[in-house]
Design a protein around this motif. Structure first.
Motif, mmCIF file in Angstrom:
data_model
loop_
_atom_site.group_PDB
_atom_site.id
_atom_site.type_symbol
_atom_site.label_atom_id
_atom_site.label_comp_id
_atom_site.label_asym_id
_atom_site.label_seq_id
_atom_site.Cartn_x
_atom_site.Cartn_y
_atom_site.Cartn_z
ATOM 1 N N LEU A 1 17.062 40.644 29.886
ATOM 2 C CA LEU A 1 17.097 41.743 30.984
ATOM 3 C C LEU A 1 18.969 40.684 30.823
ATOM 4 N N LYS A 2 19.213 39.778 31.347
ATOM 5 C CA LYS A 2 20.104 39.697 31.852
ATOM 6 C C LYS A 2 21.532 39.479 31.108
ATOM 7 N N SER A 3 21.031 39.266 29.559
ATOM 8 C CA SER A 3 22.609 39.382 28.846
ATOM 9 C C SER A 3 23.590 40.693 28.512
ATOM 10 N N PRO A 4 22.802 42.404 29.270
ATOM 11 C CA PRO A 4 23.498 43.194 29.161
ATOM 12 C C PRO A 4 24.081 43.154 30.450
ATOM 13 N N ILE A 5 23.970 42.580 31.419
ATOM 14 C CA ILE A 5 25.000 41.787 32.834
ATOM 15 C C ILE A 5 25.962 41.183 33.170
ATOM 16 N N PHE A 6 25.498 39.929 31.702
ATOM 17 C CA PHE A 6 26.724 39.024 31.488
ATOM 18 C C PHE A 6 27.797 40.039 30.557
ATOM 19 N N GLY A 7 26.999 40.782 29.524
ATOM 20 C CA GLY A 7 28.358 41.007 28.653
ATOM 21 C C GLY A 7 29.089 42.618 29.792
ATOM 22 N N LEU A 8 28.361 42.791 30.349
ATOM 23 C CA LEU A 8 29.466 43.714 31.837
ATOM 24 C C LEU A 8 30.212 42.914 32.104
ATOM 25 N N HIS A 9 29.839 41.444 32.728
ATOM 26 C CA HIS A 9 30.987 41.388 33.865
ATOM 27 C C HIS A 9 31.817 40.374 32.523
ATOM 28 N N ARG A 10 31.763 40.161 31.522
ATOM 29 C CA ARG A 10 32.804 39.357 30.794
ATOM 30 C C ARG A 10 33.558 40.564 30.484
ATOM 31 N N ALA A 11 33.986 41.992 29.994
ATOM 32 C CA ALA A 11 33.729 42.709 30.283
ATOM 33 C C ALA A 11 35.044 43.311 30.586
ATOM 34 N N LEU A 12 34.254 43.383 32.118
ATOM 35 C CA LEU A 12 34.712 43.875 33.372
ATOM 36 C C LEU A 12 36.044 42.540 33.837
ATOM 37 N N SER A 13 35.593 41.008 33.884
ATOM 38 C CA SER A 13 36.321 40.757 34.094
ATOM 39 C C SER A 13 37.547 40.143 33.562
ATOM 40 N N TRP A 14 37.792 40.645 31.945
ATOM 41 C CA TRP A 14 38.579 40.094 30.767
ATOM 42 C C TRP A 14 39.626 40.985 31.388
ATOM 43 N N ASN A 15 39.864 41.445 31.753
ATOM 44 C CA ASN A 15 41.522 42.556 32.136
ATOM 45 C C ASN A 15 41.364 41.967 33.141
ATOM 46 N N ILE A 16 40.968 41.521 34.273
ATOM 47 C CA ILE A 16 41.824 40.912 35.257
ATOM 48 C C ILE A 16 42.135 39.944 34.783
ATOM 49 N N ASN A 17 41.337 39.092 34.250
ATOM 50 C CA ASN A 17 41.913 37.373 33.283
ATOM 51 C C ASN A 17 42.809 37.819 33.103
ATOM 52 N N LYS A 18 43.509 39.037 31.911
ATOM 53 C CA LYS A 18 44.474 39.409 30.741
ATOM 54 C C LYS A 18 45.749 39.055 32.087
ATOM 55 N N LEU A 19 45.797 40.297 33.633
ATOM 56 C CA LEU A 19 46.366 40.848 33.450
ATOM 57 C C LEU A 19 46.917 39.129 34.450
ATOM 58 N N VAL A 20 45.633 38.681 35.338
ATOM 59 C CA VAL A 20 46.185 36.623 35.969
ATOM 60 C C VAL A 20 47.198 36.100 34.865
ATOM 61 N N LEU A 21 46.053 36.558 33.927
ATOM 62 C CA LEU A 21 47.541 35.397 32.549
ATOM 63 C C LEU A 21 49.130 35.393 32.333
ATOM 64 N N THR A 22 48.490 37.396 32.295
ATOM 65 C CA THR A 22 50.361 37.582 32.220
ATOM 66 C C THR A 22 50.913 37.049 32.823
ATOM 67 N N LEU A 23 50.969 38.015 34.491
ATOM 68 C CA LEU A 23 51.239 37.263 35.333
ATOM 69 C C LEU A 23 52.054 35.900 35.269
ATOM 70 N N LYS A 24 51.238 34.877 35.350
ATOM 71 C CA LYS A 24 51.470 33.640 35.785
ATOM 72 C C LYS A 24 52.749 33.418 34.400
ATOM 73 N N ALA A 25 52.472 33.452 32.804
ATOM 74 C CA ALA A 25 53.059 34.092 32.108
ATOM 75 C C ALA A 25 55.053 34.980 32.018
ATOM 76 N N VAL A 26 54.677 35.593 32.973
ATOM 77 C CA VAL A 26 55.920 35.765 33.879
ATOM 78 C C VAL A 26 56.288 34.652 34.703
ATOM 79 N N GLU A 27 55.204 34.705 35.519
ATOM 80 C CA GLU A 27 56.103 33.820 36.564
ATOM 81 C C GLU A 27 57.401 32.527 36.065
ATOM 82 N N THR A 28 56.380 31.856 34.896
ATOM 83 C CA THR A 28 56.813 30.561 34.389
ATOM 84 C C THR A 28 58.173 31.081 33.768
ATOM 85 N N LYS A 29 57.847 31.706 33.258
ATOM 86 C CA LYS A 29 59.313 32.497 31.605
ATOM 87 C C LYS A 29 60.748 32.618 33.701
#
Length: 178
Positions: free
Chosen positions: A148-176
């Motif tokens: 029962l928990k598995s789909p919830i964790f998968g959904l959380h990972r999928a939704l948070s991945w885009n936000i993490n990717k955005l944060v990493l991209t902004l960090k890369a732009v800031e360091t550049k």
């Protein structure tokens, strides 16, 4: 008319009374053919299942039939209890005593399971042995919760991945820029 009850008849009546109590309080009843088991092996089985809230009883088939009839449990025929019959009464968790019985059957090759009664339904010996291979209730509940928990964790990972990717991209732009 004065009817006297012989000591032997009284003993049989006491056995039927005890069997009635056991049948009434059992969640499941398993009938086995214990032929070939030594007294020591029967005692070992009894000792192994006692802490599991179960009991192995050897009684005459006619007395077991009488107790079953008193508890309104009908068998297909009286031939179901032919031969030496040992009865396993299970009072709480059904799986643990069945696993112990299956372990002893695997180790010794005997006793053989004739049939069982669970929730008023007849179950074949093969079905009982198949039941004994299932995981315990706790393991099944843990698997259910994990499933029962598995789909919830998968959904959380999928939704948070885009936000993490955005944060990493902004960090890369800031360091550049520095």
């Amino acid at each position: 008319m004065d009817t006297k009850i012989t000591a032997n008849r009284q003993k049989k009546m006491d056995i039927v009374t005890k069997l009635n109590e056991k049948i009434a309080s059992a969640k499941a009843i398993v009938f086995t053919n214990y032929q070939g088991l030594t007294h020591k092996q029967i005692e070992r089985l009894k000792k192994a299942i006692k802490p599991l809230k179960a009991e192995f009883v050897v009684a005459k088939n006619s007395l077991v039939l009488r107790a079953l009839n008193t508890n309104k449990i009908k068998l297909d025929s009286e031939k179901d209890l032919q031969g030496q019959t040992g009865t396993l009464f299970i009072y709480e968790d059904i799986m643990s005593p069945l696993k112990e019985l299956a372990k002893i059957i695997k180790e010794l090759g005997i006793p053989s399971v004739k049939f069982g009664i669970m929730d008023g339904d007849r179950i074949s010996g093969e079905q009982i042995l198949r039941l004994s291979t299932l995981p315990s209730r706790e393991v099944l509940l843990a698997q259910l919760v994990g499933g029962l928990k598995s789909p919830i964790f998968g959904l959380h990972r999928a939704l948070s991945w885009n936000i993490n990717k955005l944060v990493l991209t902004l960090k890369a732009v800031e360091t550049k820029k520095h």
